[in-house]
Design a protein around this motif. Structure first.
Motif, PDB file in Angstrom:
ATOM      1  N   ASP A 118      -4.028 -28.213  25.567  1.00  0.00           N
ATOM      2  CA  ASP A 118      -5.318 -28.079  24.887  1.00  0.00           C
ATOM      3  C   ASP A 118      -5.457 -29.100  23.759  1.00  0.00           C
ATOM      4  OD1 ASP A 118      -5.945 -25.911  26.502  1.00  0.00           O
ATOM      5  OD2 ASP A 118      -5.528 -24.417  24.957  1.00  0.00           O
ATOM      6  N   THR A 151     -10.008 -29.757  22.474  1.00  0.00           N
ATOM      7  CA  THR A 151     -10.610 -28.697  23.279  1.00  0.00           C
ATOM      8  C   THR A 151     -11.631 -27.963  22.434  1.00  0.00           C
ATOM      9  OG1 THR A 151      -8.615 -28.431  24.612  1.00  0.00           O
ATOM     10  CG2 THR A 151     -10.158 -26.596  24.604  1.00  0.00           C
ATOM     11  N   LEU A 152     -12.871 -27.939  22.926  1.00  0.00           N
ATOM     12  CA  LEU A 152     -13.941 -27.196  22.275  1.00  0.00           C
ATOM     13  C   LEU A 152     -13.890 -25.760  22.772  1.00  0.00           C
ATOM     14  CD1 LEU A 152     -16.829 -29.786  22.774  1.00  0.00           C
ATOM     15  CD2 LEU A 152     -15.238 -29.596  20.841  1.00  0.00           C
ATOM     16  N   GLN A 199     -12.306 -31.553  26.292  1.00  0.00           N
ATOM     17  CA  GLN A 199     -12.458 -30.478  27.263  1.00  0.00           C
ATOM     18  C   GLN A 199     -13.086 -29.256  26.612  1.00  0.00           C
ATOM     19  OE1 GLN A 199      -8.502 -30.471  28.782  1.00  0.00           O
ATOM     20  NE2 GLN A 199      -7.587 -29.757  26.904  1.00  0.00           N
ATOM     21  N   VAL A 200     -13.525 -28.332  27.437  1.00  0.00           N
ATOM     22  CA  VAL A 200     -14.179 -27.107  26.991  1.00  0.00           C
ATOM     23  C   VAL A 200     -13.413 -25.939  27.580  1.00  0.00           C
ATOM     24  CG1 VAL A 200     -16.319 -25.777  27.099  1.00  0.00           C
ATOM     25  CG2 VAL A 200     -16.424 -28.254  26.876  1.00  0.00           C
ATOM     26  N   LYS A 201     -13.231 -24.904  26.748  1.00  0.00           N
ATOM     27  CA  LYS A 201     -12.454 -23.754  27.200  1.00  0.00           C
ATOM     28  C   LYS A 201     -12.937 -22.496  26.488  1.00  0.00           C
ATOM     29  CE  LYS A 201      -7.574 -22.476  27.669  1.00  0.00           C
ATOM     30  NZ  LYS A 201      -6.199 -22.941  27.433  1.00  0.00           N
ATOM     31  N   ARG A 202     -12.882 -21.405  27.182  1.00  0.00           N
ATOM     32  CA  ARG A 202     -13.234 -20.119  26.585  1.00  0.00           C
ATOM     33  C   ARG A 202     -12.105 -19.680  25.651  1.00  0.00           C
ATOM     34  NH1 ARG A 202     -14.010 -14.466  28.657  1.00  0.00           N
ATOM     35  NH2 ARG A 202     -15.846 -13.803  27.489  1.00  0.00           N
ATOM     36  N   TYR A 213     -15.309 -21.789  22.903  1.00  0.00           N
ATOM     37  CA  TYR A 213     -16.525 -20.982  22.795  1.00  0.00           C
ATOM     38  C   TYR A 213     -16.197 -19.567  23.261  1.00  0.00           C
ATOM     39  CZ  TYR A 213     -16.768 -21.324  27.836  1.00  0.00           C
ATOM     40  OH  TYR A 213     -16.462 -21.231  29.163  1.00  0.00           O
ATOM     41  N   ALA A 269     -21.226 -25.001  24.320  1.00  0.00           N
ATOM     42  CA  ALA A 269     -20.077 -25.912  24.274  1.00  0.00           C
ATOM     43  C   ALA A 269     -20.147 -26.952  25.393  1.00  0.00           C
ATOM     44  CB  ALA A 269     -18.770 -25.126  24.340  1.00  0.00           C
ATOM     45  N   VAL A 270     -20.623 -26.554  26.545  1.00  0.00           N
ATOM     46  CA  VAL A 270     -20.797 -27.488  27.665  1.00  0.00           C
ATOM     47  C   VAL A 270     -21.826 -28.557  27.283  1.00  0.00           C
ATOM     48  CG1 VAL A 270     -21.649 -27.664  30.045  1.00  0.00           C
ATOM     49  CG2 VAL A 270     -20.127 -25.797  29.402  1.00  0.00           C
ATOM     50  N   ARG A 316      -7.420 -27.680  19.030  1.00  0.00           N
ATOM     51  CA  ARG A 316      -8.395 -26.659  19.439  1.00  0.00           C
ATOM     52  C   ARG A 316      -9.429 -26.473  18.324  1.00  0.00           C
ATOM     53  NH1 ARG A 316      -6.793 -22.795  23.309  1.00  0.00           N
ATOM     54  NH2 ARG A 316      -7.355 -21.087  21.910  1.00  0.00           N
ATOM     55  N   LYS A 360     -20.296 -30.953  24.640  1.00  0.00           N
ATOM     56  CA  LYS A 360     -19.411 -31.947  25.272  1.00  0.00           C
ATOM     57  C   LYS A 360     -20.245 -33.065  25.918  1.00  0.00           C
ATOM     58  CE  LYS A 360     -15.994 -32.751  28.831  1.00  0.00           C
ATOM     59  NZ  LYS A 360     -15.376 -32.275  30.019  1.00  0.00           N
TER      60      LYS A 360
END
Length: 116
Positions: free
Chosen positions: A17, A93-94, A5-8, A96, A106-107, A20, A110
């Motif tokens: 998560d 979790t990536l 997954q990607v997360k700020r 950014y 990051a999107v 991380r 992924k």
């Protein structure tokens, strides 16, 4: 089943998560290492300085940026390190720092990892 997954990074860390991983070249402003709760910081998987500077988070350049960044990733040894992290953890979790949740590297990272 593995989850990527990607997360700020400015969003609150959550148990779901998993591992991380910060995938930015620069440390995000205003975030302490304690608050970030990261296990890995893979600077080298981020876009090159020249590409990042050229892009400047300009939405009109995103499509070209995506193609150029994907080419960088195809020849980037740091991608193998990230793949190993993903292979040995159930959830990754990536993280950014960019403001836009759709227009960031990051999107693209992924998407690149999901294809291979």
């Amino acid at each position: 089943m593995r989850s990527l997954q990607v997360k700020r990074i400015y969003d609150e860390p959550q148990e779901q998560d998993g591992v991380r991983v910060l995938v930015d070249r620069l440390w995000p402003r205003g975030v302490t290492k304690e608050r970030a709760v990261i296990k890995y910081w893979l600077k080298d998987v981020a876009p090159s300085l020249a590409l990042r500077t050229w892009f400047g988070h300009d939405p009109q350049r995103f499509q070209s940026f995506a193609m150029k960044y994907t080419k960088e990733l195809a020849h980037n040894d740091a991608v193998d390190e990230l793949r190993n992290i993903i292979a040995t953890n159930k959830t990754v979790t990536l993280l950014y720092a960019a403001k836009d949740p759709r227009i960031n590297h990051a999107v693209l990272l992924k998407k690149f990892l999901s294809k291979k």
